[in-house]
Design an enzyme around this catalytic site. Sequence first.
Site, mmCIF file in Angstrom:
data_model
loop_
_atom_site.group_PDB
_atom_site.id
_atom_site.type_symbol
_atom_site.label_atom_id
_atom_site.label_comp_id
_atom_site.label_asym_id
_atom_site.label_seq_id
_atom_site.Cartn_x
_atom_site.Cartn_y
_atom_site.Cartn_z
ATOM 1 N N ASN A 12 0.841 -1.196 0.000
ATOM 2 C CA ASN A 12 0.000 0.000 0.000
ATOM 3 C C ASN A 12 0.885 1.258 0.000
ATOM 4 O O ASN A 12 1.464 1.630 1.021
ATOM 5 C CB ASN A 12 -0.903 -0.062 1.247
ATOM 6 C CG ASN A 12 -1.869 1.086 1.307
ATOM 7 O OD1 ASN A 12 -1.555 2.203 0.908
ATOM 8 N ND2 ASN A 12 -3.053 0.801 1.817
ATOM 9 N N LYS A 15 0.248 3.969 2.636
ATOM 10 C CA LYS A 15 0.790 3.685 3.977
ATOM 11 C C LYS A 15 2.306 3.869 3.999
ATOM 12 O O LYS A 15 2.872 4.370 4.974
ATOM 13 C CB LYS A 15 0.477 2.240 4.378
ATOM 14 C CG LYS A 15 -0.961 1.971 4.744
ATOM 15 C CD LYS A 15 -1.048 0.544 5.274
ATOM 16 C CE LYS A 15 -2.452 0.063 5.445
ATOM 17 N NZ LYS A 15 -2.490 -1.353 5.843
ATOM 18 N N ASP A 71 -1.475 -4.596 10.867
ATOM 19 C CA ASP A 71 -2.792 -5.169 10.612
ATOM 20 C C ASP A 71 -3.790 -4.365 11.443
ATOM 21 O O ASP A 71 -3.496 -3.995 12.583
ATOM 22 C CB ASP A 71 -2.831 -6.656 10.989
ATOM 23 C CG ASP A 71 -3.963 -7.388 10.280
ATOM 24 O OD1 ASP A 71 -4.517 -6.851 9.291
ATOM 25 O OD2 ASP A 71 -4.310 -8.509 10.700
ATOM 26 N N PHE A 151 -11.835 5.503 3.466
ATOM 27 C CA PHE A 151 -12.014 4.179 2.864
ATOM 28 C C PHE A 151 -12.589 3.245 3.936
ATOM 29 O O PHE A 151 -12.771 3.629 5.102
ATOM 30 C CB PHE A 151 -10.679 3.631 2.331
ATOM 31 C CG PHE A 151 -9.697 3.270 3.413
ATOM 32 C CD1 PHE A 151 -8.982 4.254 4.076
ATOM 33 C CD2 PHE A 151 -9.513 1.945 3.812
ATOM 34 C CE1 PHE A 151 -8.086 3.928 5.089
ATOM 35 C CE2 PHE A 151 -8.620 1.614 4.821
ATOM 36 C CZ PHE A 151 -7.904 2.608 5.465
ATOM 37 N N GLY A 152 -12.850 2.009 3.532
ATOM 38 C CA GLY A 152 -13.286 0.978 4.477
ATOM 39 C C GLY A 152 -14.513 1.402 5.281
ATOM 40 O O GLY A 152 -15.528 1.832 4.733
ATOM 41 N N TYR A 153 -14.411 1.320 6.599
ATOM 42 C CA TYR A 153 -15.533 1.621 7.497
ATOM 43 C C TYR A 153 -15.601 3.102 7.888
ATOM 44 O O TYR A 153 -16.384 3.470 8.766
ATOM 45 C CB TYR A 153 -15.421 0.754 8.761
ATOM 46 C CG TYR A 153 -15.489 -0.734 8.489
ATOM 47 C CD1 TYR A 153 -16.726 -1.399 8.483
ATOM 48 C CD2 TYR A 153 -14.347 -1.474 8.223
ATOM 49 C CE1 TYR A 153 -16.800 -2.756 8.222
ATOM 50 C CE2 TYR A 153 -14.403 -2.839 7.955
ATOM 51 C CZ TYR A 153 -15.631 -3.474 7.956
ATOM 52 O OH TYR A 153 -15.703 -4.820 7.696
ATOM 53 N N ASP A 154 -14.786 3.948 7.284
ATOM 54 C CA ASP A 154 -14.764 5.375 7.647
ATOM 55 C C ASP A 154 -16.145 6.032 7.643
ATOM 56 O O ASP A 154 -16.434 6.836 8.540
ATOM 57 C CB ASP A 154 -13.823 6.159 6.713
ATOM 58 C CG ASP A 154 -12.372 6.009 7.111
ATOM 59 O OD1 ASP A 154 -12.102 5.524 8.227
ATOM 60 O OD2 ASP A 154 -11.488 6.369 6.303
ATOM 61 N N LYS A 174 -8.060 13.271 9.804
ATOM 62 C CA LYS A 174 -8.151 11.865 10.231
ATOM 63 C C LYS A 174 -6.752 11.329 10.565
ATOM 64 O O LYS A 174 -6.553 10.668 11.586
ATOM 65 C CB LYS A 174 -8.787 11.008 9.135
ATOM 66 C CG LYS A 174 -8.807 9.537 9.519
ATOM 67 C CD LYS A 174 -9.152 8.581 8.390
ATOM 68 C CE LYS A 174 -8.789 7.158 8.786
ATOM 69 N NZ LYS A 174 -8.913 6.196 7.705
ATOM 70 N N HIS A 179 -5.914 5.582 14.581
ATOM 71 C CA HIS A 179 -5.302 4.395 15.161
ATOM 72 C C HIS A 179 -3.943 4.092 14.522
ATOM 73 O O HIS A 179 -2.976 3.813 15.192
ATOM 74 C CB HIS A 179 -6.252 3.199 14.961
ATOM 75 C CG HIS A 179 -6.934 3.221 13.619
ATOM 76 N ND1 HIS A 179 -7.899 4.150 13.314
ATOM 77 C CD2 HIS A 179 -6.750 2.493 12.499
ATOM 78 C CE1 HIS A 179 -8.299 3.984 12.072
ATOM 79 N NE2 HIS A 179 -7.610 2.983 11.541
HETATM 80 P P1 IMP Z 1 -5.484 -3.308 6.880
HETATM 81 O O1 IMP Z 1 -4.927 -4.244 7.900
HETATM 82 O O2 IMP Z 1 -4.946 -1.915 7.003
HETATM 83 O O3 IMP Z 1 -5.412 -3.852 5.487
HETATM 84 O O4 IMP Z 1 -7.037 -3.142 7.220
HETATM 85 C C1 IMP Z 1 -7.950 -4.227 7.163
HETATM 86 C C2 IMP Z 1 -9.349 -3.701 6.904
HETATM 87 O O5 IMP Z 1 -9.773 -2.882 8.003
HETATM 88 C C3 IMP Z 1 -9.467 -2.801 5.676
HETATM 89 O O6 IMP Z 1 -9.742 -3.550 4.524
HETATM 90 C C4 IMP Z 1 -10.618 -1.885 6.035
HETATM 91 O O7 IMP Z 1 -11.843 -2.541 5.768
HETATM 92 C C5 IMP Z 1 -10.498 -1.761 7.541
HETATM 93 N N1 IMP Z 1 -9.729 -0.540 7.897
HETATM 94 C C6 IMP Z 1 -8.431 -0.469 8.258
HETATM 95 N N2 IMP Z 1 -8.080 0.775 8.541
HETATM 96 C C7 IMP Z 1 -9.190 1.532 8.359
HETATM 97 C C8 IMP Z 1 -9.444 2.922 8.486
HETATM 98 O O8 IMP Z 1 -8.591 3.751 8.836
HETATM 99 N N3 IMP Z 1 -10.699 3.311 8.199
HETATM 100 C C9 IMP Z 1 -11.689 2.455 7.817
HETATM 101 N N4 IMP Z 1 -11.497 1.153 7.678
HETATM 102 C C10 IMP Z 1 -10.237 0.684 7.940
#
Ligand code: IMP
Length: 198
Positions: A12, A15, A71, A151-154, A174, A179
């Site tokens: 990524n 990141k 993770d 992205f994701g659950y934001d 953000k 986290h």
């Molecule tokens: P990863 O370990 O960073 O790949 O995160 C795993 C999953 O958690 C992602 O595919 C997202 O669905 C969710 N996720 C991780 N970080 C975030 C964030 O900052 N915002 C929203 N969803 C997140």
Amino acid sequence: MEMSRLVFASHNQHKIDEIRAILGPRFSIIGLKDLGCDRDIPEPHLTLEENALAKARFVVQHYGLDSFADDTGLEVEALNGLPGVLSARYAGHAKDSRANVKKLLDDLSEQKNRKARFRTVIALIMNGKDYLFEGTVCGEITDKPRGGLGFGYDPVFIPGGHTRTFAEMPPSEKNRISHRKIAISKLAGFLVQASTTR
Ligand code: IMP
């Protein structure tokens, strides 16, 4: 002073750029692509800690370089910590964020308790030793998605002390409180300390 080289076991680029910016020029951070690795490292374990360690270990074993990996999971109290380590594939293997968010809201439709937290774990393997760093942000899950950023659950997560979801905040805001930022800052503090006491 000699620059410390470390592999971030991630594809990524966002990141990788974020961590380079935090760590500054004293550290040379190499992504998986820079190593010529285009494989997705498996994340088969039941905890964030084990998955992060497995990814860092993959690099140590295959490339013989010090490495770290992250993770992240969204842990919802009323769902006993789910989606947690399954966050990316909560609604199935497609890693479809909209489907994941929909499943989460469906699972919580009868729930008054909306408490949740994002948790990031970073595992570092340096000179053969394992280290773990954690960042958490507590907050609440909304009734419906709000905001188009992130992205994701934001769109369904409001961090504690705020009224907007992460998806309603500019990325710079953000990223100051997230986290991931907390975990990365702990890693950065450790690495700076380690490099000055070498
Ligand atoms: P990863 O370990 O960073 O790949 O995160 C795993 C999953 O958690 C992602 O595919 C997202 O669905 C969710 N996720 C991780 N970080 C975030 C964030 O900052 N915002 C929203 N969803 C997140």
